[in-house]
Design a protein around this motif. Sequence first.
Motif, PDB file in Angstrom:
ATOM      1  N   LEU A   1     -35.098 -76.654  -8.604  1.00 14.28           N
ATOM      2  CA  LEU A   1     -35.962 -77.497  -9.430  1.00 14.28           C
ATOM      3  C   LEU A   1     -36.501 -76.715 -10.628  1.00 14.28           C
ATOM      4  O   LEU A   1     -36.571 -77.246 -11.751  1.00 14.28           O
ATOM      5  CB  LEU A   1     -37.110 -78.052  -8.587  1.00 14.28           C
ATOM      6  N   ALA A   2     -36.865 -75.460 -10.414  1.00 15.99           N
ATOM      7  CA  ALA A   2     -37.317 -74.628 -11.541  1.00 15.99           C
ATOM      8  C   ALA A   2     -36.214 -74.486 -12.592  1.00 15.99           C
ATOM      9  O   ALA A   2     -36.482 -74.487 -13.797  1.00 15.99           O
ATOM     10  CB  ALA A   2     -37.758 -73.256 -11.033  1.00 15.99           C
ATOM     11  N   SER A   3     -34.970 -74.389 -12.138  1.00 19.70           N
ATOM     12  CA  SER A   3     -33.842 -74.321 -13.074  1.00 19.70           C
ATOM     13  C   SER A   3     -33.745 -75.597 -13.896  1.00 19.70           C
ATOM     14  O   SER A   3     -33.453 -75.566 -15.105  1.00 19.70           O
ATOM     15  CB  SER A   3     -32.534 -74.093 -12.310  1.00 19.70           C
ATOM     16  N   ASP A   4     -34.016 -76.752 -13.260  1.00 15.78           N
ATOM     17  CA  ASP A   4     -34.025 -78.021 -13.994  1.00 15.78           C
ATOM     18  C   ASP A   4     -35.132 -78.044 -15.042  1.00 15.78           C
ATOM     19  O   ASP A   4     -34.941 -78.564 -16.151  1.00 15.78           O
ATOM     20  CB  ASP A   4     -34.217 -79.191 -13.023  1.00 15.78           C
ATOM     21  N   LEU A   5     -36.294 -77.504 -14.701  1.00 18.71           N
ATOM     22  CA  LEU A   5     -37.407 -77.495 -15.651  1.00 18.71           C
ATOM     23  C   LEU A   5     -37.043 -76.696 -16.896  1.00 18.71           C
ATOM     24  O   LEU A   5     -37.371 -77.086 -18.020  1.00 18.71           O
ATOM     25  CB  LEU A   5     -38.660 -76.912 -15.001  1.00 18.71           C
ATOM     26  N   ILE A   6     -36.371 -75.578 -16.685  1.00 14.22           N
ATOM     27  CA  ILE A   6     -35.949 -74.750 -17.829  1.00 14.22           C
ATOM     28  C   ILE A   6     -34.939 -75.506 -18.685  1.00 14.22           C
ATOM     29  O   ILE A   6     -34.965 -75.424 -19.918  1.00 14.22           O
ATOM     30  CB  ILE A   6     -35.363 -73.419 -17.321  1.00 14.22           C
ATOM     31  N   GLU A   7     -34.052 -76.265 -18.040  1.00 14.01           N
ATOM     32  CA  GLU A   7     -33.076 -77.060 -18.800  1.00 14.01           C
ATOM     33  C   GLU A   7     -33.785 -78.145 -19.616  1.00 14.01           C
ATOM     34  O   GLU A   7     -33.428 -78.400 -20.772  1.00 14.01           O
ATOM     35  CB  GLU A   7     -32.072 -77.708 -17.845  1.00 14.01           C
ATOM     36  N   ILE A   8     -34.803 -78.764 -19.027  1.00 11.88           N
ATOM     37  CA  ILE A   8     -35.524 -79.836 -19.723  1.00 11.88           C
ATOM     38  C   ILE A   8     -36.237 -79.306 -20.956  1.00 11.88           C
ATOM     39  O   ILE A   8     -36.199 -79.906 -22.029  1.00 11.88           O
ATOM     40  CB  ILE A   8     -36.525 -80.504 -18.755  1.00 11.88           C
ATOM     41  N   ASP A   9     -36.922 -78.159 -20.814  1.00  9.34           N
ATOM     42  CA  ASP A   9     -37.635 -77.578 -21.956  1.00  9.34           C
ATOM     43  C   ASP A   9     -37.764 -76.065 -21.786  1.00  9.34           C
ATOM     44  O   ASP A   9     -38.690 -75.580 -21.139  1.00  9.34           O
ATOM     45  CB  ASP A   9     -39.027 -78.197 -22.098  1.00  9.34           C
ATOM     46  N   PRO A  10     -36.844 -75.309 -22.369  1.00 16.66           N
ATOM     47  CA  PRO A  10     -36.896 -73.850 -22.237  1.00 16.66           C
ATOM     48  C   PRO A  10     -38.090 -73.214 -22.949  1.00 16.66           C
ATOM     49  O   PRO A  10     -38.370 -72.037 -22.742  1.00 16.66           O
ATOM     50  CB  PRO A  10     -35.573 -73.386 -22.860  1.00 16.66           C
TER      51      PRO A  10
ATOM     52  N   LEU B   1     -44.911 -78.620 -15.872  1.00 17.70           N
ATOM     53  CA  LEU B   1     -44.178 -78.038 -16.988  1.00 17.70           C
ATOM     54  C   LEU B   1     -45.124 -78.044 -18.186  1.00 17.70           C
ATOM     55  O   LEU B   1     -45.540 -79.109 -18.658  1.00 17.70           O
ATOM     56  CB  LEU B   1     -42.921 -78.852 -17.275  1.00 17.70           C
ATOM     57  N   ILE B   2     -45.501 -76.861 -18.676  1.00 13.49           N
ATOM     58  CA  ILE B   2     -46.524 -76.715 -19.706  1.00 13.49           C
ATOM     59  C   ILE B   2     -45.950 -76.020 -20.943  1.00 13.49           C
ATOM     60  O   ILE B   2     -45.413 -74.913 -20.836  1.00 13.49           O
ATOM     61  CB  ILE B   2     -47.724 -75.891 -19.178  1.00 13.49           C
ATOM     62  N   PRO B   3     -46.078 -76.625 -22.140  1.00 17.66           N
ATOM     63  CA  PRO B   3     -45.583 -75.969 -23.372  1.00 17.66           C
ATOM     64  C   PRO B   3     -46.347 -74.672 -23.644  1.00 17.66           C
ATOM     65  O   PRO B   3     -47.581 -74.665 -23.699  1.00 17.66           O
ATOM     66  CB  PRO B   3     -45.863 -77.008 -24.455  1.00 17.66           C
TER      67      PRO B   3
ATOM     68  N   LYS C   1     -37.306 -87.484 -17.833  1.00 15.57           N
ATOM     69  CA  LYS C   1     -36.402 -86.416 -17.374  1.00 15.57           C
ATOM     70  C   LYS C   1     -37.113 -85.513 -16.374  1.00 15.57           C
ATOM     71  O   LYS C   1     -36.534 -85.114 -15.350  1.00 15.57           O
ATOM     72  CB  LYS C   1     -35.911 -85.600 -18.569  1.00 15.57           C
ATOM     73  N   PHE C   2     -38.352 -85.156 -16.680  1.00 14.34           N
ATOM     74  CA  PHE C   2     -39.138 -84.335 -15.760  1.00 14.34           C
ATOM     75  C   PHE C   2     -39.258 -85.040 -14.409  1.00 14.34           C
ATOM     76  O   PHE C   2     -39.033 -84.433 -13.348  1.00 14.34           O
ATOM     77  CB  PHE C   2     -40.525 -84.090 -16.357  1.00 14.34           C
ATOM     78  N   GLY C   3     -39.589 -86.314 -14.433  1.00 13.77           N
ATOM     79  CA  GLY C   3     -39.750 -87.060 -13.183  1.00 13.77           C
ATOM     80  C   GLY C   3     -38.455 -87.179 -12.398  1.00 13.77           C
ATOM     81  O   GLY C   3     -38.461 -87.111 -11.166  1.00 13.77           O
ATOM     82  N   ILE C   4     -37.345 -87.355 -13.104  1.00 16.25           N
ATOM     83  CA  ILE C   4     -36.046 -87.445 -12.425  1.00 16.25           C
ATOM     84  C   ILE C   4     -35.737 -86.131 -11.706  1.00 16.25           C
ATOM     85  O   ILE C   4     -35.260 -86.129 -10.568  1.00 16.25           O
ATOM     86  CB  ILE C   4     -34.942 -87.797 -13.439  1.00 16.25           C
ATOM     87  N   ALA C   5     -35.991 -85.000 -12.375  1.00 15.67           N
ATOM     88  CA  ALA C   5     -35.745 -83.696 -11.751  1.00 15.67           C
ATOM     89  C   ALA C   5     -36.580 -83.541 -10.490  1.00 15.67           C
ATOM     90  O   ALA C   5     -36.093 -83.069  -9.450  1.00 15.67           O
ATOM     91  CB  ALA C   5     -36.064 -82.573 -12.737  1.00 15.67           C
ATOM     92  N   VAL C   6     -37.849 -83.950 -10.551  1.00 13.87           N
ATOM     93  CA  VAL C   6     -38.728 -83.852  -9.383  1.00 13.87           C
ATOM     94  C   VAL C   6     -38.249 -84.783  -8.275  1.00 13.87           C
ATOM     95  O   VAL C   6     -38.134 -84.392  -7.112  1.00 13.87           O
ATOM     96  CB  VAL C   6     -40.180 -84.188  -9.770  1.00 13.87           C
TER      97      VAL C   6
ATOM     98  N   GLY D   1     -47.121 -83.091 -24.120  1.00 13.84           N
ATOM     99  CA  GLY D   1     -45.854 -82.504 -23.682  1.00 13.84           C
ATOM    100  C   GLY D   1     -45.946 -81.719 -22.395  1.00 13.84           C
ATOM    101  O   GLY D   1     -44.962 -81.110 -21.968  1.00 13.84           O
ATOM    102  N   ALA D   2     -47.146 -81.735 -21.754  1.00 10.82           N
ATOM    103  CA  ALA D   2     -47.317 -81.062 -20.463  1.00 10.82           C
ATOM    104  C   ALA D   2     -47.229 -82.107 -19.355  1.00 10.82           C
ATOM    105  O   ALA D   2     -47.921 -83.124 -19.402  1.00 10.82           O
ATOM    106  CB  ALA D   2     -48.664 -80.345 -20.409  1.00 10.82           C
ATOM    107  N   PHE D   3     -46.382 -81.864 -18.365  1.00 14.61           N
ATOM    108  CA  PHE D   3     -46.110 -82.864 -17.339  1.00 14.61           C
ATOM    109  C   PHE D   3     -46.509 -82.359 -15.958  1.00 14.61           C
ATOM    110  O   PHE D   3     -46.400 -81.166 -15.658  1.00 14.61           O
ATOM    111  CB  PHE D   3     -44.630 -83.240 -17.340  1.00 14.61           C
ATOM    112  N   GLN D   4     -46.917 -83.306 -15.102  1.00 12.71           N
ATOM    113  CA  GLN D   4     -47.429 -82.963 -13.771  1.00 12.71           C
ATOM    114  C   GLN D   4     -46.981 -84.003 -12.753  1.00 12.71           C
ATOM    115  O   GLN D   4     -47.033 -85.209 -13.016  1.00 12.71           O
ATOM    116  CB  GLN D   4     -48.963 -82.915 -13.823  1.00 12.71           C
TER     117      GLN D   4
END
Length: 526
Positions: free
Chosen positions: A246-255, A273-275, A403-408, A428-431
Motif C-alpha cells: 500500500l505504501a508503494s501505491d501511495l508513492i505512485e499516486i503522489d511521489p 498521504l501528506i504533501p 485514487k487514494f481511496g482505491i489504493a486503500v 491535497g492531504a488524504f486520510q
Amino acid sequence: MGLSIRRALFSVSDKEGIVELATTIAATGAELVATGQTAKVLLESGLKVTPIEDISGSPEAFQGRMKTLSFPVCSGILYRRGNQKDETDLKALNIQPIDCVVVNFYPFEKAVTRAGISRQELIEQVDIGGPTLVRAAAKNSPDVLVLTSPQQYSQVIDELKRKSQVTTETVEKCASSAWERVLNYDAAIARELGGRGKRGLRYGENPHQKGFLEFDPDGPIAWGDVLTTSELSYNNILDLSSAYALASDLIEIDPTSTGVVIVKHNNPCGVTLIPKGQFKNLGDAQKLALTRAWEGDPVSSFGGVVVFTHPIEDSVAEWLGQHFVELVAAPGLSRDSSALKILSAKRKNLKALGIRRFSETPLESMVAVPGGRLFQSSDVGIKEGFKSMTKIEWPSKKVEIAKFGIAVCRALKSNAIALVREIHSVPGAFQLVGAGQGQPNRVDALRSLAVPRAQNVLRASEGSLDECVMISDAFFPFRDTVDTAHAVGIRWIVQPGGSQKDAESIQACDEHGISMVFTGTRHFKH
C-alpha cells in the motif's frame, strides 16, 4: 497403442514394491538393468539382472557418486524412436534402448528434518544421476516410461499382466508426475542450499504451526537484518508485506507527498498521504501523516505494523515511541539511525526493519489448495478509468482522492468499503477515516463498520460524512448500498460498475443527489 518394454533401468533408494514390479517387467521378456543395492535386492529375489557397469562401460566410483551418468545410458533413454537419423546413430554406436526408467531420488527432504545433520551430510543426499535419468525419460515420453514413486507401480503391473504393454495414457501421466517430482526436489534443495536467505520463525500463524521465511537477501525489504532483538513473527511478515504494497501505491499516486500506513491483522487501519511542499520540513509533514493515520482508528493502530514512505524524522520517532506498535519499517532505518535509537529507548520489545526501495511487489502469487496450487498475477498499479454515471458530474479535483481511496480499499479484505477525506487544513492531504472489510454483506461493511468508525474520527475533528468519498471494491448488485450511503450523508461514491442492475444504483444516486463514478476495475482481496 501402448509401450512395450525391451530394457528397464532400476535405481531406487526406496525399495518398496520393486521386486514385484521388476518380476512383472521381466515376465514380458524385458532385460533388467540395475545399480548397486537395487541390483542386490533384485538378484536376491531370483531375478536375472544386468549390472549398470555393463551398460555404462564404467565401474561405480567415488563411493557411488558416479554410476548412471554415462553416454550409453543417457543415449539409450533419449534417442528418438522412429527417427531415421537417431536410429542410425544408435546402431553405429552399438547402444541398446532403455524403454523404462524406475528411479526415486536420495531422500533429501527427509534428511533436512534430521536433527543435527551437517551441511556435508546434507550435500551427500543431493541426487545427481537420478534427476538426470528422470528428466531424460520424461522428455522422451511416450516412448519411455518413467516411474518415480512406488504408488505408480500397481497400475503398470496390472497393464503389463493384461497386455504386456503400458498404455500411452499411463506413460504420459507418469511423465507429468516426473516433472513435478523433479521440480519439488530441486525446490527443496534450493531452499536449504541455495542463495536465498532463510529465517526460522518461532511458529507459523498459530503456536501449533511451523513456519520459516525464505527471502531474497537483496530484496526491497531487509528481512535478513532485523534491527532489534525481538523476533519477527509469521503475522508480522504478512502485515508488513501488506503495508509495504500500500505504501508503494501511495508513492505512485503522489511521489511528492509523504505517507504512513498502519496495518493490523493484514488490513490497513490508518492511512495518510501528506504533501511535503506545504511544510517547512519533512518532520512536520510526516508527523501530521502519522498522527492522522493513528487518528483514523486508534484502537486498531495499537499494536499494529507501521510503514513510512520516507526516513523517520526524530520528532516523529519521539511521538511514535509513546505509542505501542509491534513493528516499524522505513527507508534509511538502521542500527545507527537516530530514529531507531529513540524508538528503542522508549520501546524495548519493538521490531524494526529497513526498506531498501518501494514498488517491488511480487508479480505473481501462489496459494496451495487441496491437491493443487493456485496461481495468479498480482493486482498492482493504479490505472483506473473514471466515468461519471450520474447527473451530478464527478469533479476533476476529486480524482486524486479517488485514487487514494482505491489504493486503500484494494488493500482491505473483501467485501470492502473505504471512507476517505481530504484534510481541511492541508489541500491535497488524504486520510482514511473509516474502513469496513471482510464482510459477506456489503451493506453491513458500510453501515456497521465503516460509518461508525468514520463518525468517531470526524467528531473529533468537526468533520462530516458529506465531505468523504466512499470506495467499494466491487459493484453494487442492488441499490441498497447507495440508499444506506445517502442515509448517513455520503455524497461521493466510487465503484467498479458491471452489475446487471447498475441502472438501479445510478437512479438511486440521482434521486439522492449523489455523484458516482465507475472505474471499470474490480479489486477483490480474499
